[in-house]
Design a protein around this motif. Sequence first.
Motif, mmCIF file in Angstrom:
data_model
loop_
_atom_site.group_PDB
_atom_site.id
_atom_site.type_symbol
_atom_site.label_atom_id
_atom_site.label_comp_id
_atom_site.label_asym_id
_atom_site.label_seq_id
_atom_site.Cartn_x
_atom_site.Cartn_y
_atom_site.Cartn_z
ATOM 1 N N GLY A 135 14.952 -13.703 -1.852
ATOM 2 C CA GLY A 135 14.938 -13.668 -0.391
ATOM 3 C C GLY A 135 13.707 -12.962 0.142
ATOM 4 O O GLY A 135 12.614 -13.073 -0.414
ATOM 5 N N GLN A 136 13.894 -12.237 1.224
ATOM 6 C CA GLN A 136 12.782 -11.555 1.890
ATOM 7 C C GLN A 136 12.038 -10.597 0.956
ATOM 8 O O GLN A 136 10.831 -10.416 1.085
ATOM 9 N N THR A 137 12.717 -10.014 0.010
ATOM 10 C CA THR A 137 12.083 -9.071 -0.909
ATOM 11 C C THR A 137 10.947 -9.723 -1.689
ATOM 12 O O THR A 137 9.985 -9.066 -2.072
ATOM 13 N N GLU A 138 11.032 -11.024 -1.875
ATOM 14 C CA GLU A 138 9.993 -11.774 -2.577
ATOM 15 C C GLU A 138 8.631 -11.637 -1.885
ATOM 16 O O GLU A 138 7.587 -11.807 -2.515
ATOM 17 N N LEU A 139 8.628 -11.276 -0.636
ATOM 18 C CA LEU A 139 7.381 -11.130 0.128
ATOM 19 C C LEU A 139 6.532 -9.946 -0.318
ATOM 20 O O LEU A 139 5.369 -9.838 0.073
ATOM 21 N N TRP A 140 7.089 -9.059 -1.129
ATOM 22 C CA TRP A 140 6.328 -7.856 -1.464
ATOM 23 C C TRP A 140 4.996 -8.199 -2.123
ATOM 24 O O TRP A 140 4.000 -7.507 -1.890
ATOM 25 N N THR A 141 4.935 -9.248 -2.934
ATOM 26 C CA THR A 141 3.677 -9.570 -3.618
ATOM 27 C C THR A 141 2.613 -10.031 -2.628
ATOM 28 O O THR A 141 1.444 -9.667 -2.762
ATOM 29 N N THR A 142 3.005 -10.800 -1.630
ATOM 30 C CA THR A 142 2.059 -11.246 -0.594
ATOM 31 C C THR A 142 1.583 -10.057 0.231
ATOM 32 O O THR A 142 0.383 -9.924 0.518
ATOM 33 N N LEU A 143 2.516 -9.193 0.607
ATOM 34 C CA LEU A 143 2.156 -7.999 1.373
ATOM 35 C C LEU A 143 1.216 -7.100 0.571
ATOM 36 O O LEU A 143 0.239 -6.566 1.103
ATOM 37 N N ALA A 144 1.509 -6.923 -0.712
ATOM 38 C CA ALA A 144 0.674 -6.075 -1.561
ATOM 39 C C ALA A 144 -0.719 -6.678 -1.722
ATOM 40 O O ALA A 144 -1.718 -5.958 -1.671
ATOM 41 N N GLU A 145 -0.796 -7.974 -1.901
ATOM 42 C CA GLU A 145 -2.102 -8.622 -2.053
ATOM 43 C C GLU A 145 -2.960 -8.409 -0.814
ATOM 44 O O GLU A 145 -4.142 -8.030 -0.924
ATOM 45 N N THR A 146 -2.386 -8.615 0.354
ATOM 46 C CA THR A 146 -3.116 -8.390 1.604
ATOM 47 C C THR A 146 -3.554 -6.941 1.717
ATOM 48 O O THR A 146 -4.706 -6.642 2.058
ATOM 49 N N TRP A 147 -2.655 -6.029 1.413
ATOM 50 C CA TRP A 147 -2.949 -4.596 1.494
ATOM 51 C C TRP A 147 -4.068 -4.209 0.542
ATOM 52 O O TRP A 147 -4.980 -3.461 0.914
ATOM 53 N N ILE A 148 -4.025 -4.714 -0.682
ATOM 54 C CA ILE A 148 -5.074 -4.394 -1.665
ATOM 55 C C ILE A 148 -6.446 -4.837 -1.145
ATOM 56 O O ILE A 148 -7.420 -4.082 -1.227
ATOM 57 N N HIS A 149 -6.512 -6.016 -0.582
ATOM 58 C CA HIS A 149 -7.795 -6.518 -0.045
ATOM 59 C C HIS A 149 -8.301 -5.672 1.126
ATOM 60 O O HIS A 149 -9.506 -5.581 1.351
ATOM 61 N N GLU A 150 -7.379 -5.038 1.829
ATOM 62 C CA GLU A 150 -7.753 -4.161 2.955
ATOM 63 C C GLU A 150 -8.274 -2.806 2.498
ATOM 64 O O GLU A 150 -8.846 -2.056 3.293
ATOM 65 N N GLN A 151 -8.101 -2.476 1.229
ATOM 66 C CA GLN A 151 -8.490 -1.164 0.724
ATOM 67 C C GLN A 151 -9.956 -1.084 0.298
ATOM 68 O O GLN A 151 -10.349 -0.149 -0.388
ATOM 69 N N VAL A 152 -10.749 -2.030 0.707
ATOM 70 C CA VAL A 152 -12.188 -2.038 0.320
ATOM 71 C C VAL A 152 -12.896 -0.871 0.969
ATOM 72 O O VAL A 152 -12.694 -0.487 2.052
#
Length: 152
Positions: A135-152
């Motif tokens: 369910g919604q918890t599956e979104l964590w990987t997408t959220l993490a990927e976006t967040w990682i790219h923002e950490q530049v």
Amino acid sequence: RRADGAQRIGLIGFSAGGHLAGLAALTPGATPDQAVQFAVLGYAITSMETETYRPARLILLGEGASPELRRSTSLDALVTPGSPPFFIWHTAEDPYVPPEHAYRLATALAAGGVPHAVHVFAHGPHSLGLARGAGQTELWTTLAETWIHEQV
């Protein structure tokens, strides 16, 4: 690997492995070639001071661990303003490691002015990993990927 030209190194860990990844990310006195630039923790054990998920504490520290040892191995106690950014995710239904662990670490990161993101999903048991089909918890990987790219 840095030896191969990696510019940023991140750690990811889940449950007890999340505790280990957090300890490595928060190692005091890490040299630039040892330091990590971010950490991603899923349903991680972050505190050795709580009574939640006592088996992990006993395995790591033993039965007679002093309050000082328990504190010195709790991630929230190791946060400094120079700590790397953290992405933390958990579920509210986790029966083994309650979301209190995520909240404790997030509170310490906020107090230290350390960039972080925290996501506590309503549903999901412990040991979800990538959470495919959860369910919604599956979104964590997408959220993490976006967040990682923002950490530049």
